[in-house]
Design a protein around this motif. Structure first.
Motif, PDB file in Angstrom:
ATOM      1  N   LEU A  20       0.885  -1.156   0.000  1.00 40.42           N
ATOM      2  CA  LEU A  20       0.000   0.000   0.000  1.00 40.42           C
ATOM      3  C   LEU A  20       0.926   1.210   0.000  1.00 40.42           C
ATOM      4  N   SER A  21       0.818   2.054  -1.024  1.00 36.83           N
ATOM      5  CA  SER A  21       1.762   3.145  -1.253  1.00 36.83           C
ATOM      6  C   SER A  21       1.742   4.196  -0.152  1.00 36.83           C
ATOM      7  N   ALA A  22       2.722   5.083  -0.206  1.00 42.18           N
ATOM      8  CA  ALA A  22       2.810   6.197   0.743  1.00 42.18           C
ATOM      9  C   ALA A  22       1.593   7.109   0.641  1.00 42.18           C
ATOM     10  N   MET A  23       0.875   7.061  -0.489  1.00 46.02           N
ATOM     11  CA  MET A  23      -0.321   7.881  -0.678  1.00 46.02           C
ATOM     12  C   MET A  23      -1.550   7.276   0.005  1.00 46.02           C
ATOM     13  N   HIS A  24      -1.471   6.015   0.403  1.00 46.54           N
ATOM     14  CA  HIS A  24      -2.601   5.317   1.021  1.00 46.54           C
ATOM     15  C   HIS A  24      -2.603   5.588   2.525  1.00 46.54           C
ATOM     16  N   PRO A  25      -3.779   5.830   3.129  1.00 49.55           N
ATOM     17  CA  PRO A  25      -3.820   6.110   4.568  1.00 49.55           C
ATOM     18  C   PRO A  25      -3.306   4.964   5.444  1.00 49.55           C
ATOM     19  N   GLU A  26      -3.354   3.735   4.938  1.00 48.23           N
ATOM     20  CA  GLU A  26      -2.863   2.580   5.699  1.00 48.23           C
ATOM     21  C   GLU A  26      -1.572   2.040   5.084  1.00 48.23           C
ATOM     22  N   SER A  27      -0.753   2.947   4.578  1.00 55.67           N
ATOM     23  CA  SER A  27       0.480   2.574   3.885  1.00 55.67           C
ATOM     24  C   SER A  27       1.316   1.587   4.701  1.00 55.67           C
ATOM     25  N   ASN A  28       1.833   0.572   4.005  1.00 56.92           N
ATOM     26  CA  ASN A  28       2.745  -0.383   4.636  1.00 56.92           C
ATOM     27  C   ASN A  28       4.078  -0.432   3.893  1.00 56.92           C
ATOM     28  N   ASP A  29       4.325   0.589   3.068  1.00 55.55           N
ATOM     29  CA  ASP A  29       5.530   0.554   2.236  1.00 55.55           C
ATOM     30  C   ASP A  29       6.808   0.529   3.064  1.00 55.55           C
ATOM     31  N   GLN A  30       6.868   1.261   4.161  1.00 62.04           N
ATOM     32  CA  GLN A  30       8.076   1.287   4.975  1.00 62.04           C
ATOM     33  C   GLN A  30       8.359  -0.069   5.629  1.00 62.04           C
ATOM     34  N   GLU A  68      -7.024  -2.387  -4.209  1.00 61.14           N
ATOM     35  CA  GLU A  68      -7.740  -1.129  -4.052  1.00 61.14           C
ATOM     36  C   GLU A  68      -6.866   0.034  -4.519  1.00 61.14           C
ATOM     37  N   MET A  69      -7.438   1.241  -4.546  1.00 60.29           N
ATOM     38  CA  MET A  69      -6.698   2.437  -4.923  1.00 60.29           C
ATOM     39  C   MET A  69      -5.487   2.586  -3.998  1.00 60.29           C
ATOM     40  N   GLY A  70      -4.306   2.780  -4.572  1.00 58.57           N
ATOM     41  CA  GLY A  70      -3.090   2.917  -3.775  1.00 58.57           C
ATOM     42  C   GLY A  70      -2.355   1.611  -3.557  1.00 58.57           C
ATOM     43  N   SER A  71      -2.936   0.512  -4.027  1.00 61.74           N
ATOM     44  CA  SER A  71      -2.289  -0.795  -3.918  1.00 61.74           C
ATOM     45  C   SER A  71      -1.382  -0.986  -5.131  1.00 61.74           C
ATOM     46  N   LEU A  72      -0.124  -1.331  -4.866  1.00 65.43           N
ATOM     47  CA  LEU A  72       0.872  -1.463  -5.922  1.00 65.43           C
ATOM     48  C   LEU A  72       1.585  -2.800  -5.851  1.00 65.43           C
ATOM     49  N   ILE A  73       2.159  -3.186  -6.986  1.00 63.12           N
ATOM     50  CA  ILE A  73       3.125  -4.283  -7.020  1.00 63.12           C
ATOM     51  C   ILE A  73       4.483  -3.594  -7.073  1.00 63.12           C
ATOM     52  N   TYR A  74       5.314  -3.833  -6.074  1.00 65.79           N
ATOM     53  CA  TYR A  74       6.641  -3.206  -5.992  1.00 65.79           C
ATOM     54  C   TYR A  74       7.691  -4.268  -6.269  1.00 65.79           C
ATOM     55  N   THR A  75       8.587  -3.994  -7.218  1.00 68.16           N
ATOM     56  CA  THR A  75       9.696  -4.890  -7.514  1.00 68.16           C
ATOM     57  C   THR A  75      10.987  -4.224  -7.073  1.00 68.16           C
ATOM     58  N   ALA A  76      11.734  -4.899  -6.216  1.00 68.69           N
ATOM     59  CA  ALA A  76      13.057  -4.457  -5.786  1.00 68.69           C
ATOM     60  C   ALA A  76      14.070  -5.274  -6.561  1.00 68.69           C
ATOM     61  N   GLY A  77      14.934  -4.605  -7.324  1.00 67.93           N
ATOM     62  CA  GLY A  77      15.868  -5.370  -8.127  1.00 67.93           C
ATOM     63  C   GLY A  77      17.027  -4.570  -8.653  1.00 67.93           C
ATOM     64  N   TYR A  78      17.774  -5.217  -9.521  1.00 68.23           N
ATOM     65  CA  TYR A  78      18.990  -4.637 -10.079  1.00 68.23           C
ATOM     66  C   TYR A  78      18.990  -4.761 -11.592  1.00 68.23           C
TER      67      TYR A  78
END
Length: 159
Positions: A20-30, A68-78
Motif C-alpha cells: 500500500l503506497s505512501a499515498m494510502h492512509p494505511e500505507s505499509n511501504d516502509q 484497491e486504490m493505492g495498492s501497488l506491485i513493488y519490484t526491488a531489483g537490479y
C-alpha cells in the motif's frame, strides 16, 4: 523541482510484493519495501552473474490490478545486461524506455516518503505534465559507505 528525462529500457532482476503506497492512509511501504530489498539483494548477489561492481538498484511499481486504490506491485531489483537462463528465486522484468517526470531525493531513506508525497500530490500537478500508463521507477544512484542509498531519482511515466 520536477525535471523531464528520457530513460532507457531497464532489464531488472529482482523480487516483487504487494504494498500500500505512501499515498494510502494505511500505507505499509516502509514495513514491506526494506525487507523485500534485503531478500532480493541477498539472492541477487548470491548468483554468479556478469555485472558491474555497483549495479543500479531499481524499485519498479505498477498498480495492482486486483487491489484497491493505492495498492501497488513493488519490484526491488537490479539492472542486468541480459537475464540469466536460471533466475533462481528471482523474477525478470523489462521496463520500456520512455519519457518521465522526475524528482531527486537526497538524504536518508526514512525521509523519502515525504519526497514521494510532495512529488505525487503537488509537484506533478503543478508541473502541468500528463501522466501515462506505465511503470513508476525509483533509481538508487548513490549509496553511503554502509551501502545505504542516499540519492534516489523518483520517476513517473508521462505522455
Amino acid at each position: 523541482m520536477v525535471e523531464i528525462m528520457e530513460l532507457p529500457e531497464y532489464k531488472v532482476l529482482g523480487m516483487s510484493a504487494k504494498i500500500l503506497s505512501a499515498m494510502h492512509p494505511e500505507s505499509n511501504d516502509q514495513e514491506t519495501i526494506g525487507p523485500l530489498w534485503g531478500e532480493a539483494s541477498w539472492r541477487y548477489f548470491g548468483m554468479e552473474l556478469d555485472r558491474e561492481d555497483m549495479p543500479l538498484g531499481l524499485g519498479v511499481m505498477k498498480a495492482d490490478p486486483e487491489g484497491e486504490m493505492g495498492s501497488l506491485i513493488y519490484t526491488a531489483g537490479y539492472q542486468v545486461r541480459e537475464f540469466p537462463e536460471d533466475l533462481g528465486e528471482l523474477e525478470s522484468l523489462v521496463v520500456p524506455a520512455g519519457k518521465y517526470a522526475t524528482v531527486t531525493h537526497e538524504g536518508p531513506l526514512s525521509e523519502m516518503p515525504k519526497t514521494v508525497l510532495a512529488f505525487y500530490s503537488e509537484q506533478l500537478m503543478q508541473s502541468g505534465v500528463q501522466m501515462r500508463e506505465g511503470f513508476h521507477i525509483e533509481l538508487y544512484t548513490e549509496v553511503d559507505e554502509n551501502g545505504s542509498p542516499t540519492k534516489v531519482i523518483i520517476a513517473a511515466p508521462i505522455a
